[in-house]
Structures are given as C-alpha cells and as structure tokens.
Write an enzyme that holds these catalytic residues in place. Structure first.
Site, short mmCIF file in Angstrom:
data_model
loop_
_atom_site.label_atom_id
_atom_site.label_comp_id
_atom_site.label_asym_id
_atom_site.label_seq_id
_atom_site.Cartn_x
_atom_site.Cartn_y
_atom_site.Cartn_z
N ILE A 11 0.83 -1.22 0.00
CA ILE A 11 0.00 0.00 0.00
C ILE A 11 0.86 1.27 0.00
CG2 ILE A 11 -1.85 1.26 1.22
CD1 ILE A 11 -2.77 -1.41 0.07
N THR A 93 1.39 0.09 8.53
CA THR A 93 2.04 -1.17 8.92
C THR A 93 1.00 -2.31 8.89
OG1 THR A 93 1.66 -0.78 11.28
CG2 THR A 93 3.77 -0.01 10.37
N LYS A 122 -6.16 -1.83 10.00
CA LYS A 122 -7.46 -2.07 10.64
C LYS A 122 -7.39 -2.46 12.12
CE LYS A 122 -7.13 -4.09 6.84
NZ LYS A 122 -7.07 -5.04 5.74
N GLU A 146 -10.79 5.94 5.90
CA GLU A 146 -11.63 5.39 4.84
C GLU A 146 -11.03 4.10 4.26
OE1 GLU A 146 -14.74 6.68 3.40
OE2 GLU A 146 -14.62 4.67 2.53
N VAL A 149 -11.68 0.12 5.45
CA VAL A 149 -12.82 -0.72 5.07
C VAL A 149 -13.11 -0.61 3.58
CG1 VAL A 149 -15.26 -1.26 5.47
CG2 VAL A 149 -13.87 -0.37 7.34
N LYS A 222 -13.14 -5.07 10.01
CA LYS A 222 -13.82 -4.02 9.25
C LYS A 222 -15.24 -3.81 9.76
CE LYS A 222 -11.03 -4.82 5.13
NZ LYS A 222 -10.82 -5.76 4.02
N1 HSE Z 1 -6.66 -8.22 2.60
C1 HSE Z 1 -7.69 -7.26 2.45
C2 HSE Z 1 -8.74 -7.77 1.52
C3 HSE Z 1 -7.10 -5.97 1.94
O1 HSE Z 1 -8.50 -8.79 0.84
O2 HSE Z 1 -9.84 -7.24 1.47
C4 HSE Z 1 -7.99 -4.78 2.01
O3 HSE Z 1 -8.35 -4.45 3.33
#
Ligand code: HSE
Length: 333
Positions: A11, A93, A122, A146, A149, A222
């Site tokens: 990311i 991280t 998260k 944002e 999630v 989430k």
């Molecule tokens: N590993 C998470 C997913 C990444 O596959 O949705 C995004 O939060």
C-alpha cells in the site's frame, strides 16, 4: 503538507505511484504534498524538502530495504514520529489483531505529537477505536480511515457526509477482497483454493498474514470499524462471532450453484450483534458481486437501503481512499 509514511509495503509503495500519476492534477489544485520520511522495518529515509518518489521505489525494488535510500537513518517508526517535523502521519504497517502493534503505538504517538493521522491499518481500530477517536479529539487533529474498510469502495465518508441525515440501522456486506476473489474463482472455474489464494497474494490483495483473510479476521475487523464509526457502537474485535471460509468445499459451492446460490463471506451488524460467516446468497441478489469487489448494504432510517460496491483490495485502488482522506484534511478541494 509534510507527510511521514510508516510502513512501506504494497500500500505504501502504491501511494507513491498514485502521487506520481496524479502529480499534475494535485499541483493544479494547489496541493503541496511532500513526503518527508518513509519508515520500514530497516529504518527511515528522510528529507525535509521531500523524498524522491522514484528513487524510494527503486531502492525498495532493488534491496527490499528503505535504509538503502541515499538519505536514511536507522531509526524506528516511533522515533521518526517523535523526531521528524511533519503535519500528517500515514500509518500503513501490517494489521496485528492480537495487540494492534506496532500500528497502535504509532497512531497514538502521532496524534499526541499534534500530527493528523490517515491509515489503512485495521487492527488498532478494531481493538481501540474509542481511545483513538478520543486521542484525536483531545489533541485537535484529524483521524481519517476510509481505507481501512472496503479499499476503494466509498463507505465511511459516504455514510458520514452524504447520509448524515440518516441513522444507519444495519450493515451487511462482503468486506474482504481476497476471500471474494477465491470464492468467485472456485465458483466460476472450479479453481483450487490454495492456488487462488497464492494468486490473491501475488496480486497484493491478501494481508501480510493471509489467515486474516480466509479466517474472517479481516472482515470482522472491518465490521467493528463500521459498527463504531457509522452506528455509534463501542464494539471491539472480541465482540464478533467469526467464521472464515477454510471449510468451504468445492462440493458445497457446486451444490449451492445448482440451486441458484453462491457462497459469500458476509459480515453483518444488526440489533447490536456482529457476525462474520459464509452464507448462501441468491445469484440475483445485489450482494452477489465477483472478483475482488466488496459490497455493503446499509439500511438507513430515512434513505432505506443503500448499496455500494467497489474494488476492496489492491495497491492502487486502496490509495484512492487514502489520498481522498489526505485531500479532505488539506481542504484544498
Ligand atoms: N486483505 C484485504 C482484503 C485488503 O483482501 O480485502 C484490504 O483491506
């Protein structure tokens, strides 16, 4: 706006790529975004006038360590937050659902240092949401998340801003791109679980520890964030009844399909109960979205049902949410 990046994986690197892609547009809008430091596990690249994005990406591509950037110091994320002058910390991280660390300490330290915080991490929010919100308020800084999630799927800011007249009564949806990708490929092509999971990892969808995805931990985190942020609950990860998709067999998928259903990993918060489990979804139902898409159905007291969908994972897509949070803090657009 001087930004520090803590965590430079898929990311973080995607963020620099998006900034490169959007360079002209951002300049035209009067945005002056400078990355003054980038920290990974090896140390911290630092330049008060702004790190060279291409050079930073090149460094990590070649050696896998940001410490090999020409101007770098062997200091940790916490030290970087405390020692380096910046307006905003971008905490990226990996999620750690046991302790929330190191993200949680980074977030609290950043806000206590008077720095705004934007994150896609998260676990700290799924464990200590209230504490983080209170710390932001106490220190007069913005706390935006944002990207935690639904990747690029707009949901938190959408509900808070566009649906601000409504009370959200329940939320139901697919909140994990990796598992949706796996289940979709298993359904459509009879692909093998392990094989598709590897692909999802290569595509940058999966968590650093993919058991978070397939075990439902990521969806549960989430769901907690949504319950707290959109429904005013004070839930934590421990309040979620969680089942993953590891027990879903190709036979079960086939049987469901023959009766007009697909199997999806659904997160739901309703009547104060938070639950993550594989469920049968009718093929024609709005929750039946494929690939790495996420979808969420909000039941609102005035608007009724609102359904949103979008790419739930991915290095570039997730940065749509991150950059929009940053832009809303700079207030330029
Ligand atoms: N590993 C998470 C997913 C990444 O596959 O949705 C995004 O939060």
């Amino acid at each position: 706006m001087k930004i520090q990046i803590i965590g430079f994986g898929v990311i973080g690197q995607g963020f620099l790529r998006v900034l490169l892609k959007k360079k002209e547009e951002l300049e035209m809008a009067g945005e002056d975004i400078k990355i003054v430091s980038i920290t990974d596990i090896s140390g911290t690249a630092y330049n008060d006038k702004g790190i060279d994005f291409e050079k930073a990406l090149e460094t990590v591509k070649n050696s896998g360590r940001i410490i090999d950037y020409p101007e770098a110091r062997k200091i940790s994320g916490l030290e970087a937050i405390e020692e380096i002058d910046a307006d905003l910390v971008l905490e990226l991280t990996p999620s750690n659902i046991k302790t929330g660390e190191p993200g949680l300490s980074h977030m609290l330290a950043a806000m206590k240092a008077g720095k705004h915080l934007v994150t896609s991490n998260k676990a700290p929010l799924a464990l200590k949401f209230k504490k983080l919100v209170e710390t932001a308020e106490k220190n007069g800084v913005e706390f935006r998340y944002e990207a935690t999630v639904g990747g690029a799927m707009p949901i938190i800011n959408l509900a808070r801003e566009t649906l601000s007249a409504d009370r959200i009564l329940s939320i139901e949806g697919i909140l994990n791109g990796t598992t949706n990708y796996i289940l979709t490929r298993m359904t459509q092509e009879g692909a093998e679980f392990e094989h598709v999971l590897k692909e999802a990892q290569q595509l940058g969808y999966a968590e650093t520890d993919p058991t978070y995805d397939i075990g439902g931990i990521d969806t549960a985190s989430k769901l907690v964030i949504l319950a707290n942020a959109l429904m005013g609950m004070n839930a934590t990860y421990k309040d979620v009844k969680t089942h993953g998709i590891t027990r879903i067999t190709p036979e079960a998928i086939k049987l469901a399909r023959e009766s007009g259903y697909v199997i999806k990993l659904i997160g739901e918060v309703k009547n104060g109960i938070l639950e993550v489990a594989p469920r049968l979804v009718q093929v024609s139902h709005p929750l039946n979205v494929g690939g790495a898409l996420n979808v969420a159905m909000l039941t609102c007291d005035i608007a009724g049902e609102i359904t949103v969908a979008g790419k739930g994972a991915g290095a570039i897509e997730t940065n749509s949410a991150i950059l929009s949070d940053i832009i809303s803090i700079t207030g330029r657009r």
